[in-house]
Write an enzyme that holds these catalytic residues in place. Structure first.
Site, mmCIF file in Angstrom:
data_model
loop_
_atom_site.group_PDB
_atom_site.id
_atom_site.type_symbol
_atom_site.label_atom_id
_atom_site.label_comp_id
_atom_site.label_asym_id
_atom_site.label_seq_id
_atom_site.Cartn_x
_atom_site.Cartn_y
_atom_site.Cartn_z
ATOM 1 N N CYS A 239 0.836 -1.191 0.000
ATOM 2 C CA CYS A 239 0.000 0.000 0.000
ATOM 3 C C CYS A 239 0.872 1.243 0.000
ATOM 4 O O CYS A 239 2.101 1.172 0.049
ATOM 5 C CB CYS A 239 -0.931 0.010 1.213
ATOM 6 N N CYS B 222 3.384 1.540 2.851
ATOM 7 C CA CYS B 222 4.650 0.814 2.646
ATOM 8 C C CYS B 222 5.618 1.681 1.844
ATOM 9 O O CYS B 222 6.797 1.819 2.202
ATOM 10 C CB CYS B 222 4.403 -0.494 1.895
ATOM 11 N N ASP C 121 -13.150 8.921 -25.542
ATOM 12 C CA ASP C 121 -12.568 8.672 -26.852
ATOM 13 C C ASP C 121 -13.731 8.541 -27.843
ATOM 14 O O ASP C 121 -14.839 8.182 -27.457
ATOM 15 C CB ASP C 121 -11.752 7.376 -26.799
ATOM 16 N N ASP D 155 -11.039 2.645 -25.505
ATOM 17 C CA ASP D 155 -11.029 1.217 -25.805
ATOM 18 C C ASP D 155 -9.769 0.764 -26.521
ATOM 19 O O ASP D 155 -9.577 -0.429 -26.728
ATOM 20 C CB ASP D 155 -12.240 0.852 -26.674
#
Length: 744
Positions: free
Chosen positions: A20, A23, A432, A632
C-alpha cells in the site's frame, strides 16, 4: 541503469513486498535518511524506487539491507535478471498467500463448528487448540514478523494489533484450558477464544490475498505494450539481401523490409512500395492508412496486404510506442492509491489501544485490592480482544465486495477499491470517439443510385469490384451488398490505382469505383443530384465512394462509423449530474464536429496523438478536476493511466482493459453515469461502516477497561467481548448488504 551526476549516481531498483501507499512512504522515508542518499522516490505502481546516492558513502548492498530490515526486498541485480527475480518472488509470494488461506480456512471451519455447535463434546477445547495453532502461528506468522519489525522501527500498524489480539487471545485460551482452576477459585468462569484467534487470521489473510491478486496490472499492461513490437526484423543489406536481425540491433538509417501481416519494428519512412497500415493503436481510427513513398510509419502498427521498404528514423526508446510505454509508466506511478481511513488512523489507533490495555492492567493491579492482578489480566485481554480490528478491517472490504458484485451484475467491472473512492468525486469525463462513442468499425450508412440506372447491376458491379479490392473500406461495402444478396459477376482486366480506386470490365463495359477525383481524372461526368447528395453526406462526416462507367457517375456509397444508440443518452445523464464531458479523437475536425453534434457535446478535440490525449487529461487535472477517461484502444492507454479513473469499454484492446480501473462489459456508455452513482453509494456505505466500527470501539474499549466497575460493579467478561466483537462484524456486513443493494 545508472546515470552519473558529479560524484553521485541515480539508480532504479525493484522493490518486492509493497502492499500500500504506507509501505511506499515508509521505504521512501527510511531510505531518504541513510548516509549518502541525496534523494529517494518510490513508485508503488511500478514496484521500484529511484535512489540518487553518493557511491563513496553508500552501496546498493547496504541499501538492500536497510530495506530488508523493514520487511521488504530491494533487488540490486540489474537488467533482465532483476525483472525475472522480481516476477519469481511476486509469484512465489502470491502462491504462498493462496496456500496459507486455503489451509487456514480448512483448519478454522472445524474450530468454528466446535465453538458454536459442538461445544460440549469431549476434548473440544483441545481439538480447537490443536487446529487453531498452525493457523495462528504458522500460516499467520507474517503478522507477528511484521509486528516485530514495526516494533524495531518504533512504529505500529494494523499488523501490530492483529498480532497482539490474536496472540493474546490464543495464549489466554490455552491458559484457561490448561489451568481453569485459577479462575474458578476466584469466582470467574474460564472461556477459550480459539475460534476468534483463527478466524481473525483467516479474514485478514483473505483480504491480503485479494489485494495481491489485484497488484501487478500495470506491469502486465506494459509487458503487452512491449509485446506489440516484433523481436526481429528483416534488414536490407548493402548487397540487397534480407538479413533477419534482432530489433535491438537496428540502427537509425537501416533499411527494413516489411511484408504483409507483419508488425512494423521501428519508426521510419517508406522508401519504396505501397500498402495500407492499421494504425488504430496510435490514432484509434479503425480505417487503415495508405502508405507510399515518403509516408511515416510507426513501430507496433500492423502492415496489411502490401509490401514496402522503410528507412529507420527512430529506434529503441525514441519510437512512438516507447513514448506511450513511458507515458503509461509515469502516469501510473504518479498517483499513489488513496490511503484508506483505516490505514490513516492505524498509527494512532494501535498505540492507543495497547496503551489503554496496559494502563488498565496497571490501574487494576495497583488499585484493585486482592484480586487486582487477576482483574487487570482480564481487563488487558478484554481490551485487546474487543479492539481487534475485525469490524474496522471489514468495514471497507465488505462494502467494496458487495458493491463490486452489485456493479458486476449491471455489467460494470471494478478492478480495485481506489477507483470506487475516486469515481464519486469525478467532475469531468473524457470520451474517446472511435469504439467508445461510435461502434469502432466502418459500415455502409447510405446507398444512393443515380437516375435511370439498373440498380441490380450497379449493386452487382460494386460488390464484385470491391471483392477484388484491398482498400480497407472495401470490406464494409462487400459486407453490405452480400447482405442484400448481390451477385458476384465476372470481372476482367481488374486494376488497382493506389490513392484513387479500382477499375474493371464487366460484360464489355468498364467501371470505376473510387473517390470523386479519381472518377474525374478518367473523364467521368458527375451527375448533379448525386454530387449534391455527396456533399451533404460528407458534411455528416461520412466517406463517399463512387461507382461510374466511362460516361457518368451511377451510384454513391456513404460509409461511416456509426454513433452508438446510447451515447447521446449517456452524455445527457452525465450533464444532469453536473459533470462536464469532453470528446478526444485522432480523427479530423469535420468528423469530430459531426459526432459531437449528434451526441450533444460542446467540448471536443480532434487530430490528437496518444501523448496529446494524456497531456489533455493532465491539463484538466492541473486545473483541479477529477477526471475519468473512457476509451477502448491502445492509443488511449496513456490517457487511461494518467486519468484519476480509467474506464475501458469491454470489447476494447487487452492493454486498455489492463490499464483501466473499470471496464464496461456491454459497450453501453450509459453505464458510465451508473458507475459513478454506484461508487457514491458504496463510499457512503464505507463511511457508515467505519462510523459504526469506531463507535463500537469508542464505547467497547472503555467498558472493557473497567470504567463502569466503580459506578455499578460491571466488568466485561472476555467471552462477552469476543461475542460483541463478532456482532460488530456482522453489523458491518449486514449494513453493506442492505445499504448497497436496497437501491436497484
Amino acid at each position: 541503469m545508472a546515470n552519473e551526476i558529479k560524484n553521485k549516481i541515480s539508480v532504479v531498483f525493484p522493490v518486492v513486498g509493497m502492499q500500500c501507499a504506507a509501505c511506499a512512504a515508509r521505504i521512501e522515508k527510511v531510505l531518504g535518511r541513510q548516509a549518502g542518499v541525496d534523494s529517494c522516490a518510490v513508485n508503488l505502481a511500478a514496484g521500484n524506487v529511484r535512489i540518487v546516492y553518493d557511491a563513496e558513502m553508500q552501496s546498493p548492498q547496504k541499501l538492500a539491507e536497510v530495506v530488508g530490515n523493514m520487511g521488504f526486498q530491494l533487488i540490486v541485480s540489474g537488467g533482465k535478471e532483476a525483472e525475472q527475480e522480481v516476477e519469481e518472488k511476486e509469484q512465489a509470494r502470491y502462491k504462498e498467500l493462496k496456500n496459507n488461506v486455503a489451509w487456514s480456512v480448512a483448519l478454522s471451519l472445524p474450530v468454528m463448528l466446535l465453538a458454536m455447535v459442538f461445544r460440549n463434546i469431549p476434548y473440544a477445547d483441545v481439538i480447537m487448540a490443536v487446529l487453531a495453532a498452525p493457523v495462528v502461528f504458522y500460516f499467520g506468522r507474517g503478522f507477528f514478523v511484521n509486528a516485530w519489525k514495526q516494533l524495531m522501527q518504533k512504529t505500529a500498524n494494523m499488523d501490530t494489533l492483529v498480532a497482539l489480539s490474536v496472540g493474546v487471545s490464543y495464549v489466554f485460551s490455552v491458559f484457561n484450558m490448561v489451568y481453569p482452576e485459577f479462575w474458578i477459585k476466584r469466582g470467574v468462569e474460564p472461556h477459550v477464544y480459539f475460534e476468534a484467534s483463527s478466524m481473525i487470521v483467516v479474514f485478514i489473510m483473505i483480504g491480503r490475498t485479494l489485494e495481491e491478486c489485484a497488484k501487478g496490472k500495470a506491469s502486465v499492461a506494459i509487458k503487452k505494450l512491449m509485446g506489440l513490437v516484433p523481436k526481429t526484423a528483416m534488414v536490407v543489406t548493402e548487397s540487397g539481401d534480407l538479413r533477419e536481425t534482432l530489433i535491438e540491433y537496428i540502427k537509425v538509417g537501416d533499411v527494413v523490409a516489411v511484408r504483409p501481416g507483419e508488425k512494423i519494428p521501428v519508426d521510419g519512412e517508406v522508401e519504396s512500395g505501397v500498402s495500407y497500415v492499421d494504425e488504430s493503436m496510435l490514432s484509434g481510427e479503425s480505417i487503415p492508412q495508405e502508405k507510399k513513398e515518403g509516408s511515416e510509419v510507426f513501430a507496433g502498427t500492423i502492415n496489411q496486404k502490401g509490401t514496402f521498404k522503410m528507412r529507420a528514423t527512430k529506434v529503441g526508446a525514441t519510437t512512438m510506442l516507447s513514448m506511450i510505454i513511458k507515458l503509461v509508466k509515469e502516469a501510473q506511478g504518479s498517483k499513489a492509491p488513496i490511503q484508506r481511513v483505516v490505514d490513516k488512523v492505524a498509527g494512532v489507533f494501535v498505540p492507543v489501544i495497547v496503551s489503554v490495555a496496559l494502563i488498565s492492567f496497571v490501574v487494576w493491579s495497583v488499585c484493585g485490592g486482592d484480586e487486582g492482578v487477576v482483574r487487570g489480566v482480564l481487563a488487558f485481554v478484554t481490551v485487546v480482544i474487543i479492539a481487534c480490528p475485525c469490524a474496522l478491517g471489514l468495514a471497507t472490504p465488505t462494502a467494496i465486495m458487495v458493491g463490486i458484485g452489485n456493479c458486476a451484475e449491471r455489467g460494470i467491472l471494478i478492478k480495485d477499491a481506489e477507483s470506487i473512492e475516486i469515481a464519486k468525486k469525478i467532475d469531468v469525463v473524457v470520451l474517446d470517439k472511435t469504439g467508445t462513442i461510435t461502434d469502432g468499425h466502418p459500415e455502409v450508412a447510405d446507398v444512393v443510385y443515380g437516375k435511370d440506372v439498373d440498380v441490380d447491376l450497379c449493386a452487382d458491379v460494386l460488390y464484385s469490384l470491391e471483392m477484388h479490392s484491398e482498400h480497407p473500406l472495401a470490406e464494409a461495402i462487400v459486407r453490405h451488398f452480400r447482405q442484400i444478396n448481390a451477385k458476384n459477376v465476372s470481372i476482367k482486366d481488374f486494376e488497382t490505382i493506389i490513392g484513387g480506386g479500382v477499375k474493371g470490365v464487366v460484360e464489355g463495359n468498364t467501371y470505376y469505383v473510387g473517390n470523386a477525383k479519381f472518377l474525374k481524372s478518367h473523364g467521368v461526368k458527375m451527375e448533379y443530384d448525386l454530387e449534391v447528395r455527396a456533399n451533404e453526406l460528407e458534411e455528416e462526416a461520412k466517406t463517399v465512394v463512387w461507382l461510374a462507367d466511362t460516361e457518368r457517375s451511377l451510384t454513391l456509397v456513404a460509409i461511416t462509423d456509426k454513433v452508438k444508440p446510447t451515447s447521446a443518452e449517456a452524455v445527457a445523464r452525465l450533464h444532469e449530474m453536473g459533470i462536464n464531458v469532453y470528446m478526444l479523437t485522432g480523427d479530423n475536425r469535420v468528423t469530430a464536429e459531426a459526432v459531437a453534434r449528434q451526441v450533444g457535446l460542446q467540448y471536443y478535440e480532434a487530430s490528437l496523438l496518444p501523448q496529446n490525449k494524456a497531456e489533455f487529461v493532465r491539463r484538466l487535472q492541473s486545473e483541479g478536476h477529477r477526471v475519468a477517461m473512457v476509451g477502448d484502444g491502445i492509443n488511449d492507454s496513456a490517457a487511461l493511466a494518467q486519468s484519476d479513473v480509467g474506464i475501458a469499454m469491454g470489447q476494447g484492446s487487452d492493454i486498455a482493459l489492463d490499464i483501466a480501473k473499470m471496464a464496461i462489459v456491454r459497450n453501453d456508455l450509459t453505464k458510465i453515469p451508473e458507475a459513478i452513482a454506484l461508487s457514491k453509494r458504496i463510499v457512503r456505505t464505507i463511511h457508515q461502516n467505519l462510523f459504526w466500527a469506531f463507535i463500537y470501539n469508542l464505547i467497547g474499549v472503555p467498558v472493557a477497561a473497567g470504567v463502569l466497575y466503580p459506578v455499578c460493579g460491571f466488568l466485561l467478561n472476555p467471552m462477552i467481548a469476543s461475542a460483541t466483537m463478532a456482532m460488530s462484524s456482522v453489523s458491518v456486513i449486514v449494513n453493506s448488504l442492505v445499504s448497497i443493494k436496497k437501491e436497484k
